[in-house]
Write a protein that holds these residues in place. Structure first.
Motif, PDB file in Angstrom:
ATOM      1  N   ALA A  89       0.882  -1.169   0.000  1.00 22.44           N
ATOM      2  CA  ALA A  89       0.000   0.000   0.000  1.00 22.44           C
ATOM      3  C   ALA A  89       0.916   1.213   0.000  1.00 22.44           C
ATOM      4  O   ALA A  89       2.015   1.163   0.558  1.00 22.44           O
ATOM      5  CB  ALA A  89      -0.892  -0.003   1.235  1.00 22.44           C
ATOM      6  N   PRO A  90       0.485   2.298  -0.606  1.00 27.55           N
ATOM      7  CA  PRO A  90       1.328   3.499  -0.596  1.00 27.55           C
ATOM      8  C   PRO A  90       1.420   4.091   0.810  1.00 27.55           C
ATOM      9  O   PRO A  90       0.444   4.070   1.559  1.00 27.55           O
ATOM     10  CB  PRO A  90       0.617   4.447  -1.559  1.00 27.55           C
ATOM     11  N   ILE A  91       2.588   4.580   1.144  1.00 23.21           N
ATOM     12  CA  ILE A  91       2.769   5.246   2.435  1.00 23.21           C
ATOM     13  C   ILE A  91       2.291   6.687   2.268  1.00 23.21           C
ATOM     14  O   ILE A  91       2.799   7.412   1.418  1.00 23.21           O
ATOM     15  CB  ILE A  91       4.235   5.188   2.892  1.00 23.21           C
ATOM     16  N   PRO A  92       1.298   7.080   3.050  1.00 22.07           N
ATOM     17  CA  PRO A  92       0.756   8.435   2.900  1.00 22.07           C
ATOM     18  C   PRO A  92       1.790   9.504   3.239  1.00 22.07           C
ATOM     19  O   PRO A  92       2.728   9.265   3.998  1.00 22.07           O
ATOM     20  CB  PRO A  92      -0.397   8.487   3.896  1.00 22.07           C
ATOM     21  N   ASP A  93       1.584  10.661   2.696  1.00 21.94           N
ATOM     22  CA  ASP A  93       2.444  11.806   2.986  1.00 21.94           C
ATOM     23  C   ASP A  93       1.851  12.562   4.177  1.00 21.94           C
ATOM     24  O   ASP A  93       1.376  13.685   4.034  1.00 21.94           O
ATOM     25  CB  ASP A  93       2.544  12.703   1.751  1.00 21.94           C
ATOM     26  N   THR A  94       1.849  11.889   5.313  1.00 17.60           N
ATOM     27  CA  THR A  94       1.247  12.430   6.529  1.00 17.60           C
ATOM     28  C   THR A  94       2.183  12.160   7.689  1.00 17.60           C
ATOM     29  O   THR A  94       2.800  11.102   7.746  1.00 17.60           O
ATOM     30  CB  THR A  94      -0.099  11.722   6.811  1.00 17.60           C
ATOM     31  N   THR A  95       2.270  13.105   8.593  1.00 20.27           N
ATOM     32  CA  THR A  95       3.041  12.895   9.820  1.00 20.27           C
ATOM     33  C   THR A  95       2.132  13.179  11.006  1.00 20.27           C
ATOM     34  O   THR A  95       1.097  13.837  10.869  1.00 20.27           O
ATOM     35  CB  THR A  95       4.260  13.826   9.892  1.00 20.27           C
ATOM     36  N   LEU A  96       2.537  12.702  12.137  1.00 17.12           N
ATOM     37  CA  LEU A  96       1.798  12.995  13.362  1.00 17.12           C
ATOM     38  C   LEU A  96       1.756  14.500  13.602  1.00 17.12           C
ATOM     39  O   LEU A  96       0.728  15.054  13.974  1.00 17.12           O
ATOM     40  CB  LEU A  96       2.443  12.263  14.535  1.00 17.12           C
ATOM     41  N   GLU A  97       2.871  15.143  13.343  1.00 12.31           N
ATOM     42  CA  GLU A  97       2.946  16.592  13.550  1.00 12.31           C
ATOM     43  C   GLU A  97       1.998  17.345  12.613  1.00 12.31           C
ATOM     44  O   GLU A  97       1.361  18.311  13.015  1.00 12.31           O
ATOM     45  CB  GLU A  97       4.378  17.094  13.365  1.00 12.31           C
ATOM     46  N   SER A  98       1.894  16.896  11.360  1.00 17.64           N
ATOM     47  CA  SER A  98       0.993  17.582  10.430  1.00 17.64           C
ATOM     48  C   SER A  98      -0.466  17.376  10.835  1.00 17.64           C
ATOM     49  O   SER A  98      -1.281  18.298  10.720  1.00 17.64           O
ATOM     50  CB  SER A  98       1.227  17.127   8.989  1.00 17.64           C
ATOM     51  N   LEU A  99      -0.801  16.209  11.331  1.00 14.35           N
ATOM     52  CA  LEU A  99      -2.161  15.978  11.815  1.00 14.35           C
ATOM     53  C   LEU A  99      -2.451  16.793  13.064  1.00 14.35           C
ATOM     54  O   LEU A  99      -3.569  17.250  13.274  1.00 14.35           O
ATOM     55  CB  LEU A  99      -2.383  14.492  12.106  1.00 14.35           C
ATOM     56  N   ALA A 100      -1.427  17.000  13.889  1.00 13.37           N
ATOM     57  CA  ALA A 100      -1.599  17.738  15.141  1.00 13.37           C
ATOM     58  C   ALA A 100      -1.817  19.228  14.919  1.00 13.37           C
ATOM     59  O   ALA A 100      -2.260  19.921  15.830  1.00 13.37           O
ATOM     60  CB  ALA A 100      -0.389  17.513  16.049  1.00 13.37           C
ATOM     61  N   GLU A 101      -1.525  19.717  13.724  1.00 11.75           N
ATOM     62  CA  GLU A 101      -1.744  21.141  13.453  1.00 11.75           C
ATOM     63  C   GLU A 101      -3.200  21.531  13.664  1.00 11.75           C
ATOM     64  O   GLU A 101      -3.501  22.671  13.994  1.00 11.75           O
ATOM     65  CB  GLU A 101      -1.308  21.487  12.025  1.00 11.75           C
ATOM     66  N   LYS A 102      -4.107  20.584  13.498  1.00 11.33           N
ATOM     67  CA  LYS A 102      -5.534  20.858  13.642  1.00 11.33           C
ATOM     68  C   LYS A 102      -6.030  20.676  15.078  1.00 11.33           C
ATOM     69  O   LYS A 102      -7.186  20.931  15.365  1.00 11.33           O
ATOM     70  CB  LYS A 102      -6.325  19.942  12.712  1.00 11.33           C
ATOM     71  N   VAL A 103      -5.165  20.199  15.957  1.00 13.26           N
ATOM     72  CA  VAL A 103      -5.544  19.944  17.343  1.00 13.26           C
ATOM     73  C   VAL A 103      -5.500  21.242  18.137  1.00 13.26           C
ATOM     74  O   VAL A 103      -4.542  22.005  18.047  1.00 13.26           O
ATOM     75  CB  VAL A 103      -4.606  18.885  17.979  1.00 13.26           C
ATOM     76  N   GLU A 104      -6.535  21.472  18.901  1.00 10.22           N
ATOM     77  CA  GLU A 104      -6.603  22.650  19.762  1.00 10.22           C
ATOM     78  C   GLU A 104      -6.002  22.308  21.117  1.00 10.22           C
ATOM     79  O   GLU A 104      -6.012  21.170  21.543  1.00 10.22           O
ATOM     80  CB  GLU A 104      -8.070  23.073  19.946  1.00 10.22           C
ATOM     81  N   GLY A 105      -5.506  23.311  21.794  1.00  8.81           N
ATOM     82  CA  GLY A 105      -5.023  23.082  23.153  1.00  8.81           C
ATOM     83  C   GLY A 105      -3.828  23.933  23.490  1.00  8.81           C
ATOM     84  O   GLY A 105      -3.115  24.409  22.613  1.00  8.81           O
ATOM     85  N   ASP A 106      -3.640  24.125  24.794  1.00  5.81           N
ATOM     86  CA  ASP A 106      -2.566  24.972  25.298  1.00  5.81           C
ATOM     87  C   ASP A 106      -1.194  24.307  25.189  1.00  5.81           C
ATOM     88  O   ASP A 106      -0.199  24.991  25.039  1.00  5.81           O
ATOM     89  CB  ASP A 106      -2.815  25.330  26.765  1.00  5.81           C
ATOM     90  N   ASP A 107      -1.146  22.996  25.326  1.00 14.59           N
ATOM     91  CA  ASP A 107       0.135  22.306  25.369  1.00 14.59           C
ATOM     92  C   ASP A 107       0.190  21.195  24.331  1.00 14.59           C
ATOM     93  O   ASP A 107       0.297  20.015  24.657  1.00 14.59           O
ATOM     94  CB  ASP A 107       0.380  21.752  26.776  1.00 14.59           C
ATOM     95  N   LYS A 108       0.089  21.582  23.083  1.00 14.68           N
ATOM     96  CA  LYS A 108       0.101  20.603  21.995  1.00 14.68           C
ATOM     97  C   LYS A 108       1.402  19.816  21.980  1.00 14.68           C
ATOM     98  O   LYS A 108       1.406  18.606  21.787  1.00 14.68           O
ATOM     99  CB  LYS A 108      -0.097  21.314  20.662  1.00 14.68           C
TER     100      LYS A 108
END
Length: 144
Positions: A89-108
């Motif tokens: 399967a192709p490895i997506p061009d995604t990282t945990l950090e890129s997904l976390a950009e959408k996460v709200e919070g004081d201490d991401k």
């Protein structure tokens, strides 16, 4: 356990213990702070596929260490003898950090460090439940 929460050792059908729960806690924690799961795992037909799941894990965590692959006989389905991904399967061009950009919070950053502790390829490298509970991110603001 739901497919999207499967730890790598479960996907590879090797023996597993309580450290799989540490993985699952991290997956649920992500879902609490995010509007989407870390893993989709579905192929183009909308069917959950372990090959897609594993490719997504590689994108998020990087390739598994050699000792992880060597200890699990079914690793040969996904990686060649040199440890190269067989491109099932192709490895997506995604990282945990890129997904976390959408996460709200004081201490991401603190949350991501806590998450990284639990999301380890090798179950032995994951913290115990007590270590996870007393992790810096969860203890922040507790006065301890």
């Amino acid at each position: 356990m739901p497919n999207i929460y499967k730890a790598p050792e479960v996907i590879l059908r090797s023996s597993w213990g309580y450290k799989v729960d540490i993985w699952n806690i991290a997956m649920v924690a992500w879902l609490i702070v995010s509007s989407h799961t870390l893993i989709n795992g579905k192929n183009f037909n909308g069917i959950f596929d372990d090959r897609i799941h594993m490719a997504e894990l590689i994108a998020l965590l990087g390739p598994p260490p050699p000792e992880f692959r060597e200890q699990r006989p079914l690793s040969s389905v996904f990686w060649d003898e040199s440890g190269n991904w067989k491109y099932l399967a192709p490895i997506p061009d995604t990282t945990l950090e890129s997904l976390a950009e959408k996460v709200e919070g004081d201490d991401k950053e603190g949350f991501l460090r806590w998450l990284w502790m639990a999301l380890q390829w090798n179950p032995e490298d994951r913290p115990t439940a007590l270590e996870l509970l007393y992790g810096e991110w969860l203890m922040k603001g507790s006065g301890k």
